[in-house]
Design a protein around this motif. Structure first.
Motif: not given
Length: 120
Positions: A15-18, A10-12, A4-8
């Motif tokens: 999503i976890a926050l939501l 950050v996206a996770l 996983l890179g940094w963009p993935e």
């Protein structure tokens, strides 16, 4: 980390926050870490039980060796690597390639190269 890179990552996190919300996110992260520790402990215990069950002749047994790639690399190519290392260590400074470089010359325009019966 897991490809996983940094963009993935950050996206996770977003999503976890939501999904969990900012109040329950620390609890969910600690529970995930606890679960991961338990899984690692169970895997290590299973590996140790397997080693003790196999006996002392399999003391150097590694379950990763059961992976076909590792098995082939360990058992089939190890001999080839040893042979290659021994031949390169005993090779002379100027290996015999079978070609006579002192007689070879570049072909001019329109010249036909010599015929080599072994090459065909």
């Amino acid at each position: 980390m897991f490809g996983l890179g940094w963009p993935e990552i950050v996206a996770l996190v977003v999503i976890a926050l939501l999904v969990f919300g900012p109040e329950k996110l620390p609890q969910a992260a600690s529970q995930a870490a606890r679960t991961l520790r338990n899984i690692r402990r169970m895997a290590n215990n299973a590996r140790d039980d397997l080693r003790t069950g196999l006996g002392p002749e399999f003391a150097d047994f590694d379950p990763a060796d059961l992976n076909p790639k590792n098995f082939v690399r360990k058992h089939l190519t190890a001999d080839l690597e040893d042979d290659w290392k021994s031949t390169t260590a005993t090779a002379t400074a100027e290996p015999d390639t079978g070609f006579q470089t002192d007689q070879a010359s570049e072909l001019g325009y329109g010249e036909i190269p010599p015929y080599d019966s072994e090459a065909t």
